[in-house]
Design a protein around this motif. Sequence first.
Motif, PDB file in Angstrom:
ATOM      1  N   GLN A   1       0.816  -1.214   0.000  1.00 43.20           N
ATOM      2  CA  GLN A   1       0.000   0.000   0.000  1.00 43.20           C
ATOM      3  C   GLN A   1       0.853   1.269   0.000  1.00 43.20           C
ATOM      4  N   GLY A   2       2.171   1.082  -0.192  1.00 46.98           N
ATOM      5  CA  GLY A   2       3.059   2.242  -0.335  1.00 46.98           C
ATOM      6  C   GLY A   2       3.298   3.004   0.949  1.00 46.98           C
ATOM      7  N   GLY A   3       3.346   2.287   2.073  1.00 48.20           N
ATOM      8  CA  GLY A   3       3.442   2.953   3.373  1.00 48.20           C
ATOM      9  C   GLY A   3       4.763   2.777   4.084  1.00 48.20           C
ATOM     10  N   VAL A   4       4.763   3.248   5.313  1.00 46.40           N
ATOM     11  CA  VAL A   4       5.923   3.152   6.202  1.00 46.40           C
ATOM     12  C   VAL A   4       5.581   2.184   7.330  1.00 46.40           C
ATOM     13  N   LEU A   5       6.518   1.279   7.609  1.00 51.81           N
ATOM     14  CA  LEU A   5       6.371   0.411   8.772  1.00 51.81           C
ATOM     15  C   LEU A   5       7.186   1.007   9.908  1.00 51.81           C
ATOM     16  N   LEU A   6       6.497   1.431  10.962  1.00 48.82           N
ATOM     17  CA  LEU A   6       7.149   1.982  12.150  1.00 48.82           C
ATOM     18  C   LEU A   6       7.212   0.905  13.226  1.00 48.82           C
ATOM     19  N   ILE A   7       8.402   0.704  13.778  1.00 46.56           N
ATOM     20  CA  ILE A   7       8.562  -0.271  14.858  1.00 46.56           C
ATOM     21  C   ILE A   7       9.242   0.416  16.043  1.00 46.56           C
TER      22      ILE A   7
ATOM     23  N   LYS B   1       4.817  12.260  12.543  1.00 43.02           N
ATOM     24  CA  LYS B   1       4.759  12.497  11.100  1.00 43.02           C
ATOM     25  C   LYS B   1       3.882  11.476  10.383  1.00 43.02           C
ATOM     26  N   TYR B   2       3.996  10.187  10.762  1.00 45.86           N
ATOM     27  CA  TYR B   2       3.418   9.129   9.936  1.00 45.86           C
ATOM     28  C   TYR B   2       2.110   8.527  10.461  1.00 45.86           C
ATOM     29  N   LEU B   3       1.755   8.700  11.732  1.00 45.07           N
ATOM     30  CA  LEU B   3       0.510   8.114  12.232  1.00 45.07           C
ATOM     31  C   LEU B   3      -0.737   8.649  11.526  1.00 45.07           C
ATOM     32  N   PRO B   4      -0.763   9.916  11.093  1.00 43.74           N
ATOM     33  CA  PRO B   4      -1.961  10.392  10.380  1.00 43.74           C
ATOM     34  C   PRO B   4      -2.177   9.727   9.017  1.00 43.74           C
ATOM     35  N   ASP B   5      -1.152   9.107   8.448  1.00 46.77           N
ATOM     36  CA  ASP B   5      -1.230   8.513   7.114  1.00 46.77           C
ATOM     37  C   ASP B   5      -1.794   7.093   7.213  1.00 46.77           C
ATOM     38  N   PRO B   6      -2.944   6.807   6.587  1.00 46.82           N
ATOM     39  CA  PRO B   6      -3.542   5.465   6.693  1.00 46.82           C
ATOM     40  C   PRO B   6      -2.703   4.357   6.069  1.00 46.82           C
ATOM     41  N   ARG B   7      -1.703   4.716   5.278  1.00 53.61           N
ATOM     42  CA  ARG B   7      -0.815   3.691   4.697  1.00 53.61           C
ATOM     43  C   ARG B   7       0.227   3.207   5.697  1.00 53.61           C
TER      44      ARG B   7
ATOM     45  N   LYS C   1      -7.966   7.214  19.062  1.00 55.01           N
ATOM     46  CA  LYS C   1      -8.076   7.762  17.704  1.00 55.01           C
ATOM     47  C   LYS C   1      -7.190   8.988  17.512  1.00 55.01           C
ATOM     48  N   THR C   2      -6.869   9.659  18.600  1.00 56.71           N
ATOM     49  CA  THR C   2      -5.899  10.763  18.570  1.00 56.71           C
ATOM     50  C   THR C   2      -5.004  10.643  19.799  1.00 56.71           C
ATOM     51  N   VAL C   3      -3.752  11.054  19.669  1.00 53.64           N
ATOM     52  CA  VAL C   3      -2.812  11.049  20.789  1.00 53.64           C
ATOM     53  C   VAL C   3      -2.055  12.366  20.803  1.00 53.64           C
ATOM     54  N   ARG C   4      -1.567  12.734  21.953  1.00 52.72           N
ATOM     55  CA  ARG C   4      -0.807  13.977  22.083  1.00 52.72           C
ATOM     56  C   ARG C   4       0.688  13.647  22.013  1.00 52.72           C
ATOM     57  N   ILE C   5       1.367  14.207  21.002  1.00 51.64           N
ATOM     58  CA  ILE C   5       2.795  13.973  20.822  1.00 51.64           C
ATOM     59  C   ILE C   5       3.501  15.314  20.660  1.00 51.64           C
ATOM     60  N   LEU C   6       4.477  15.577  21.523  1.00 52.75           N
ATOM     61  CA  LEU C   6       5.264  16.817  21.470  1.00 52.75           C
ATOM     62  C   LEU C   6       4.371  18.052  21.435  1.00 52.75           C
ATOM     63  N   GLY C   7       3.337  18.006  22.270  1.00 50.16           N
ATOM     64  CA  GLY C   7       2.468  19.171  22.423  1.00 50.16           C
ATOM     65  C   GLY C   7       1.384  19.316  21.372  1.00 50.16           C
ATOM     66  N   GLU C   8       1.269  18.351  20.447  1.00 47.83           N
ATOM     67  CA  GLU C   8       0.268  18.455  19.384  1.00 47.83           C
ATOM     68  C   GLU C   8      -0.649  17.244  19.392  1.00 47.83           C
ATOM     69  N   GLU C   9      -1.919  17.462  19.006  1.00 47.38           N
ATOM     70  CA  GLU C   9      -2.861  16.367  18.845  1.00 47.38           C
ATOM     71  C   GLU C   9      -2.616  15.709  17.485  1.00 47.38           C
ATOM     72  N   VAL C  10      -2.365  14.398  17.494  1.00 45.90           N
ATOM     73  CA  VAL C  10      -2.032  13.668  16.278  1.00 45.90           C
ATOM     74  C   VAL C  10      -3.075  12.584  16.045  1.00 45.90           C
ATOM     75  N   PRO C  11      -3.744  12.604  14.873  1.00 47.99           N
ATOM     76  CA  PRO C  11      -4.711  11.530  14.579  1.00 47.99           C
ATOM     77  C   PRO C  11      -4.009  10.203  14.307  1.00 47.99           C
ATOM     78  N   VAL C  12      -4.604   9.118  14.779  1.00 48.84           N
ATOM     79  CA  VAL C  12      -4.055   7.781  14.547  1.00 48.84           C
ATOM     80  C   VAL C  12      -4.906   7.128  13.462  1.00 48.84           C
ATOM     81  N   ASN C  13      -4.425   7.248  12.226  1.00 47.06           N
ATOM     82  CA  ASN C  13      -5.192   6.724  11.086  1.00 47.06           C
ATOM     83  C   ASN C  13      -4.648   5.417  10.542  1.00 47.06           C
TER      84      ASN C  13
END
Length: 412
Positions: free
Chosen positions: A256-262, A371-377, A400-412
């Motif tokens: 799906q052209g994404g990033v695998l974060l571990i 950077k990458y959690l908002p991207d569904p890929r 569905k959202t988490v706070r990272i480095l002072g910002e709300e980040v969507p978990v998509n």
Amino acid sequence: MAAKKIKITFCGGAGAVTGANFLLEDPGSTNSQSSSDYGAGATGLKVLVDCGLVQGTKAQEKINFEPFPYNPATIDAVFITHAHLDHIGRLPKLVKEGFKGKIYATPPTKEITELSLLDALGIMDKENKSEDIPRLFDEEDVKKTMTMWQTVGYHEPVKMGDFAVVLRDSGHILGSAMVEFTYVRPSTGAALKPSGQKIVFTGDLGNSPAPLLRDTEKVTDANYLIMESVYGDRAHEGQSERREKLEDIIEETMRQGGVLLIPAFSIERTQELLFEIENMMENSRIPLVPVFLDSPLAIKVTAVYKKYEDYLNKETKYIIDNGDGIFKFAQFHETMGTEESRAIDAFNIKKIIMAGSGMSNGGRIIHHEKKYLPDPRTTLLLAGYQGVGSLGRVIQDGAKTVRILGEEVPVN
């Protein structure tokens, strides 16, 4: 005359996952030689197994600053099962507060301990800056601690009071050990303990068979067994099933052209994953995409794994002996510096990023997650236990959202 009984006190690591710290006392241990040679003080023998950091919530971590339930100056020796912080993280505090004996462990455990303690010190400095929390220990305490070690190999007996102490392979991480105390004084009367009785502290046990390490040794003759039981209520899947799961996750993410974060657990889990990914790429089972190890601690620990190949299983040694080596494939990139870490973003979107820390409670992984959690890929692979209160646990529990480095980040 009443027998003077051996006593075991659970000073940490019981009723909780972290802070392993066990005290074995034998008031009847003979002291026919000087304590420096024999390992027993004038009042008998006092030995610790592990001296770990309590980890978890802020309230739980306050325990680290409390006095030990024993006088560190009276402890003859410490045996370390392995180099995870919840088993070694309070050693500098023990030394700072008066411990003057020897610390026994395998050579890899000593080397990884030094790396882990210095890394923990850096994390403490970052976290404590904003909250005005005192340091648990400093760099001088770590340096002093590292001068007190005596390394021993598996099955190499150490005389300690009236015991012969032997380390046995626990198969958990590189150099990890069970600590076996065997009573060696001949039995000459009812008041004396029978010779040959064994007390075994397992430390954390491996999930054998493992990709890199030998199987956990079998213990069949212990009279008393003190066993870690974090995963005592579950059966893990087998090695082949774990490998297939990892392969499927990588293939699907790249398709799906994404990033695998571990999020990287720097010791053992990272090296296992790298080993499996390397083999999959060499056997054309997954796409050839860049693989980034973005954790200075994990990079340094991986170098220790390369150094101590005798501690690896025969299959891995066979690969090394035939010239292929491990952790050195064309797609693999180690990013020690901050600028190298930032440059990862410039690479093609298809990539695998392994970055500390394993529970996403700090380190470089949180920058990648932001950077990458908002991207569904994107796929986030949680490859180990996520402690209550950690960012990893919050995500695992379905936020569905988490706070990272002072910002709300969507978990998509």
